[in-house]
Structures are given as structure tokens and as C-alpha cells.
Design a protein around this motif. Sequence first.
Motif, short mmCIF file in Angstrom:
data_model
loop_
_atom_site.label_atom_id
_atom_site.label_comp_id
_atom_site.label_asym_id
_atom_site.label_seq_id
_atom_site.Cartn_x
_atom_site.Cartn_y
_atom_site.Cartn_z
N ILE A 234 -5.17 19.20 -6.85
CA ILE A 234 -5.73 19.22 -5.51
C ILE A 234 -7.16 18.68 -5.47
N GLY A 235 -7.79 18.52 -6.62
CA GLY A 235 -9.11 17.90 -6.67
C GLY A 235 -9.11 16.45 -6.23
N TYR A 236 -7.93 15.85 -6.13
CA TYR A 236 -7.82 14.46 -5.65
C TYR A 236 -7.92 14.37 -4.14
N PHE A 237 -7.82 15.51 -3.45
CA PHE A 237 -7.95 15.50 -1.99
C PHE A 237 -9.38 15.15 -1.61
N GLN A 238 -9.54 14.21 -0.73
CA GLN A 238 -10.86 13.90 -0.20
C GLN A 238 -11.16 14.81 0.99
N ARG A 239 -10.16 14.99 1.86
CA ARG A 239 -10.33 15.80 3.05
C ARG A 239 -9.00 15.92 3.76
N SER A 240 -8.90 16.87 4.66
CA SER A 240 -7.73 16.92 5.52
C SER A 240 -7.90 15.85 6.60
N ILE A 241 -6.79 15.38 7.14
CA ILE A 241 -6.84 14.39 8.20
C ILE A 241 -5.89 14.80 9.31
N HIS A 242 -6.14 14.26 10.48
CA HIS A 242 -5.25 14.49 11.62
C HIS A 242 -4.52 13.20 11.93
N LEU A 243 -3.20 13.26 11.89
CA LEU A 243 -2.36 12.13 12.27
C LEU A 243 -1.70 12.48 13.59
N PHE A 244 -1.62 11.51 14.49
CA PHE A 244 -0.84 11.76 15.69
C PHE A 244 0.19 10.66 15.85
N PRO A 245 1.31 11.00 16.47
CA PRO A 245 2.42 10.05 16.53
C PRO A 245 2.11 8.85 17.40
N ALA A 246 2.68 7.72 17.03
CA ALA A 246 2.63 6.52 17.88
C ALA A 246 3.71 6.73 18.93
N PHE A 247 3.32 7.22 20.09
CA PHE A 247 4.28 7.64 21.10
C PHE A 247 5.19 6.51 21.56
N HIS A 248 4.72 5.27 21.46
CA HIS A 248 5.55 4.15 21.90
C HIS A 248 6.77 3.94 21.00
N THR A 249 6.81 4.60 19.84
CA THR A 249 7.95 4.45 18.93
C THR A 249 9.07 5.44 19.23
N ASN A 250 8.83 6.38 20.16
CA ASN A 250 9.84 7.39 20.48
C ASN A 250 10.99 6.75 21.26
N LYS A 251 12.19 6.93 20.76
CA LYS A 251 13.39 6.37 21.38
C LYS A 251 14.15 7.45 22.15
N GLY A 252 13.43 8.34 22.83
CA GLY A 252 14.05 9.38 23.62
C GLY A 252 14.26 10.69 22.88
N GLU A 253 13.78 10.76 21.65
CA GLU A 253 13.93 11.98 20.86
C GLU A 253 12.87 13.00 21.29
N ILE A 254 13.21 14.27 21.21
CA ILE A 254 12.26 15.33 21.55
C ILE A 254 11.47 15.70 20.30
N TRP A 255 10.16 15.55 20.39
CA TRP A 255 9.28 15.91 19.29
C TRP A 255 8.57 17.21 19.64
#
Length: 136
Positions: free
Chosen positions: A88-109
Motif C-alpha cells: 500500500i506504500g505505492y498509493f499516492q492518494r485516493s482519487i474520485h472517478l465519476f462515470p462518463a454519463f454519455h456512455t450509458n446505454k439505458g442501464e441503471i447505475w
Amino acid sequence: RFDSVLVNEGNADNVGIAGHRAAQVRAIFSIPHKYAKQVYKSKAPIPQYYAYLEWFDSFDTMPMPYHGLYSIKRTIQNGHRMAIVVPIGYFQRSIHLFPAFHTNKGEIWKSSDVLEKCSVFYLNCFSDRHAYHSFT
């Protein structure tokens, strides 16, 4: 809950994404010292904690031109997610990812499964002050 982190691939600076790669943490664990000694043959200190990670592809050298965010997707080879175990010493930091909403093909996330269902994400450089200065 499985969070995403920025991992130092061995040649990264403290600022910026060069030399880093995003990953999703699936498990954090320890290996008893007597067994870890069998794996680590060097005189370097043996890490106490490790993480099982699933990789995202490497970042592009430049962010997307229309919004300035880095786009990433999971690293998949032969239909399988690529994974690794690292200290875990290789971790630089936590990050926040958010979905690319335009890729949703009608699925419920839902927040509980979006990292599993979405295929493309953006690195949120606006999640905190350090991220803003590091990723922009």
C-alpha cells in the motif's frame, strides 16, 4: 465499498499524473512476516500491508480538450480485468472517478455498482484542493 487510488508505477513525482496509474482497491491484507520473508529476498524493509488492485488504463498525456478532465477505462485483456498485488506504500492518494454519463446505454447505475457497470470514467480534479493543483 471499493475505492479508487492513484498508484505510483515507480517513476512518479508527487505532483501530476505522469508515472501514475489509477486502480480500484478490491482488498487490503497482510502477509505473516515469516512468509513474506520467503518472497522478499532483499534487505529492504518488508511491507506490512498489501492491496489487491484492478487496473485502469494509463492516462493520456493530455486531458480531454473540451472539459480538461482525464478519461480512463478499465484495463481488460482477453475478457478479464487486469489486477496486481502491491504494497500500500505505492498509493499516492485516493482519487474520485465519476462515470462518463454519455456512455450509458439505458442501464441503471447506482453508487454501489457504478464502478462495475460503467466502462469509461473521468478523473475528478475538482474533488479537493490537492487534486486540483496536481491534475490540472
